[in-house]
Write a protein that holds these residues in place. Structure first.
Motif, PDB file in Angstrom:
ATOM      1  N   HIS A 118       5.893   8.829   0.646  1.00 25.32           N
ATOM      2  CA  HIS A 118       7.267   9.012   1.114  1.00 25.32           C
ATOM      3  C   HIS A 118       8.287   9.272   0.004  1.00 25.32           C
ATOM      4  O   HIS A 118       9.458   9.453   0.313  1.00 25.32           O
ATOM      5  CB  HIS A 118       7.682   7.803   1.959  1.00 25.32           C
ATOM      6  CG  HIS A 118       7.585   6.481   1.256  1.00 25.32           C
ATOM      7  ND1 HIS A 118       8.091   5.319   1.781  1.00 25.32           N
ATOM      8  CD2 HIS A 118       7.005   6.135   0.072  1.00 25.32           C
ATOM      9  CE1 HIS A 118       7.851   4.312   0.948  1.00 25.32           C
ATOM     10  NE2 HIS A 118       7.184   4.780  -0.084  1.00 25.32           N
ATOM     11  N   VAL A 157       7.712  -1.363   1.122  1.00 27.12           N
ATOM     12  CA  VAL A 157       8.830  -2.105   0.524  1.00 27.12           C
ATOM     13  C   VAL A 157       9.823  -1.198  -0.205  1.00 27.12           C
ATOM     14  O   VAL A 157      10.966  -1.582  -0.451  1.00 27.12           O
ATOM     15  CB  VAL A 157       8.306  -3.213  -0.417  1.00 27.12           C
ATOM     16  CG1 VAL A 157       7.910  -2.652  -1.777  1.00 27.12           C
ATOM     17  CG2 VAL A 157       9.334  -4.322  -0.570  1.00 27.12           C
ATOM     18  N   HIS A 158       9.377   0.026  -0.515  1.00 26.54           N
ATOM     19  CA  HIS A 158      10.264   0.983  -1.191  1.00 26.54           C
ATOM     20  C   HIS A 158      10.873   1.937  -0.169  1.00 26.54           C
ATOM     21  O   HIS A 158      10.200   2.333   0.778  1.00 26.54           O
ATOM     22  CB  HIS A 158       9.469   1.754  -2.250  1.00 26.54           C
ATOM     23  CG  HIS A 158       8.797   0.844  -3.236  1.00 26.54           C
ATOM     24  ND1 HIS A 158       7.440   0.578  -3.178  1.00 26.54           N
ATOM     25  CD2 HIS A 158       9.301   0.122  -4.249  1.00 26.54           C
ATOM     26  CE1 HIS A 158       7.140  -0.275  -4.153  1.00 26.54           C
ATOM     27  NE2 HIS A 158       8.243  -0.572  -4.814  1.00 26.54           N
ATOM     28  N   ASP A 233       2.896  -3.408   0.268  1.00 34.14           N
ATOM     29  CA  ASP A 233       3.673  -3.954  -0.849  1.00 34.14           C
ATOM     30  C   ASP A 233       4.854  -4.868  -0.503  1.00 34.14           C
ATOM     31  O   ASP A 233       5.456  -5.428  -1.430  1.00 34.14           O
ATOM     32  CB  ASP A 233       4.089  -2.844  -1.831  1.00 34.14           C
ATOM     33  CG  ASP A 233       4.716  -1.636  -1.178  1.00 34.14           C
ATOM     34  OD1 ASP A 233       5.098  -1.737   0.003  1.00 34.14           O
ATOM     35  OD2 ASP A 233       4.844  -0.593  -1.855  1.00 34.14           O
ATOM     36  N   GLY A 274       2.177   2.204   0.063  1.00 33.63           N
ATOM     37  CA  GLY A 274       1.903   1.520  -1.201  1.00 33.63           C
ATOM     38  C   GLY A 274       1.247   0.162  -1.084  1.00 33.63           C
ATOM     39  O   GLY A 274       1.179  -0.442  -0.016  1.00 33.63           O
ATOM     40  N   TYR A 276       0.214  -2.860  -4.424  1.00 30.01           N
ATOM     41  CA  TYR A 276      -0.030  -2.978  -5.869  1.00 30.01           C
ATOM     42  C   TYR A 276      -0.361  -4.407  -6.269  1.00 30.01           C
ATOM     43  O   TYR A 276      -0.068  -4.816  -7.393  1.00 30.01           O
ATOM     44  CB  TYR A 276       1.205  -2.463  -6.639  1.00 30.01           C
ATOM     45  CG  TYR A 276       1.624  -1.095  -6.150  1.00 30.01           C
ATOM     46  CD1 TYR A 276       0.972   0.049  -6.593  1.00 30.01           C
ATOM     47  CD2 TYR A 276       2.615  -0.965  -5.191  1.00 30.01           C
ATOM     48  CE1 TYR A 276       1.319   1.297  -6.106  1.00 30.01           C
ATOM     49  CE2 TYR A 276       2.973   0.286  -4.697  1.00 30.01           C
ATOM     50  CZ  TYR A 276       2.325   1.400  -5.159  1.00 30.01           C
ATOM     51  OH  TYR A 276       2.667   2.632  -4.657  1.00 30.01           O
TER      52      TYR A 276
HETATM   53 ZN   LIG Z   1       5.908   1.189  -1.880  1.00 27.21          ZN
END
Ligand SMILES: [Zn+2]
Length: 309
Positions: A118, A157-158, A233, A274, A276
């Motif tokens: 995204h 989360v982003h 994430d 994502g 991580y």
């Molecule tokens: Zn992310």
């Protein structure tokens, strides 16, 4: 449920690179060992074509991605080294979301074990994203005449900044992003609905904001299809997440999104986005939870008696 994987198209990374490439094959193995997919339902996707990519990206950008002539600065922004394998992998990862959208329209739910890229804009990539699979897939199914309106439900989360920017002037695709306010990307774009969360938001705060945002997004967009970015994430153990959402909280997230869509008769294509965490097993746990929840809600054609044998 039909599930698309592209981990055979490996993106070569230098030793010590921090991107957890192993998560893709680990997740595919976990799905393969489960009852999520019936025979023939775990599939490699087609690569997206130039024509499909160009519904979301500029010809100049596509041309330079394909020929390997992005500048060093542009490649640093993406975060991967250029290779022909990177281009092919990016085409397949987007192809998985196209495949999942087509399958979801037939069976209610489907998943791509990649995608959710995204942060890719029309004219540039960033944050490990080369092509924007959500924009490409939404426009592919629209161009095929299968749907009118699409909603992108982005719970990574982003912020889904590339998706928001590409689709900013497109009233047929509604973009909803719930994300960490202080997290990357530090310059946010304007989605149709943004729900920013403070650092450290816990299960209760995350889920309350999600449920309210989802309701608003679905009521405002009345979509024929949803693309759900089930990022791993927001997890408290994520290195980049900055939120405090537990695995149980993320399972509840999946339930809220998937059942919320089903209640309104909206098919859902799940994409990965994502994740991580230091331990790849944690990333795989979260994604497998999303995929298996979708599978449990899927009513395959064979059970509806629409196919023979
Ligand atoms: Zn992310």
């Amino acid at each position: 449920m039909k599930v698309f994987y592209s981990d055979r198209f490996v993106l070569p990374l230098p030793e010590g690179h921090r991107f957890p490439m192993l998560k893709y094959s680990s997740l595919r193995e976990r799905v393969a060992a489960s009852s999520v997919c019936g025979p023939g339902e775990l599939r490699e996707p087609e690569a997206v074509t130039d024509e499909q990519i160009l519904r979301a990206h500029n010809p100049d950008y596509l041309g330079r991605v394909v020929s390997g002539t992005l500048t060093d600065k542009e490649m640093r922004r993406i975060g991967f080294p250029w290779s022909e394998a990177m281009v092919e992998r990016s085409r397949r990862a987007s192809g998985g979301t196209v495949g999942a959208c087509l399958a979801a329209l037939e069976e209610g739910f489907a998943a791509n074990l990649a995608g959710g890229t995204h942060h890719a804009f029309a004219d540039r990539g960033e944050g490990y994203c080369v092509f924007n699979d959500s924009a490409i897939a939404a426009r592919a199914v629209q161009a095929a005449g299968l749907v009118g309106r699409v909603a992108v439900i982005d719970t990574d989360v982003h912020q889904g900044n590339g998706t928001a920017a590409i689709l900013a002037d497109d009233p047929t695709v509604f973009t909803f992003s719930i994300h960490g306010e202080k997290n990357f990307p530090f310059h946010k774009e304007k989605s149709d609905l943004d729900v920013p969360l403070p650092d450290g938001a816990d299960d209760a705060a995350f889920l309350e904001a999600l449920a309210a945002g989802l309701k608003r997004a679905l009521e405002a967009s009345e979509p024929d299809l949803a693309i759900y970015l089930a990022g791993a994430d927001p997890f408290v153990g994520d290195r980049l997440g900055r939120l405090s959402v537990t695995k149980e909280g993320l399972a509840e997230r999946d339930r809220i999104v998937l059942e919320g869509c089903r209640e309104r008769g909206v098919p859902v294509a799940v994409a990965m986005a994502g994740g991580y965490s230091e331990d790849v097993g944690d990333i795989v746990d979260v994604h497998f939870g999303s995929v298996s929840r979708a599978a449990a809600l899927t009513q395959p054609q064979r059970e509806r008696g629409l196919t023979h044998g």
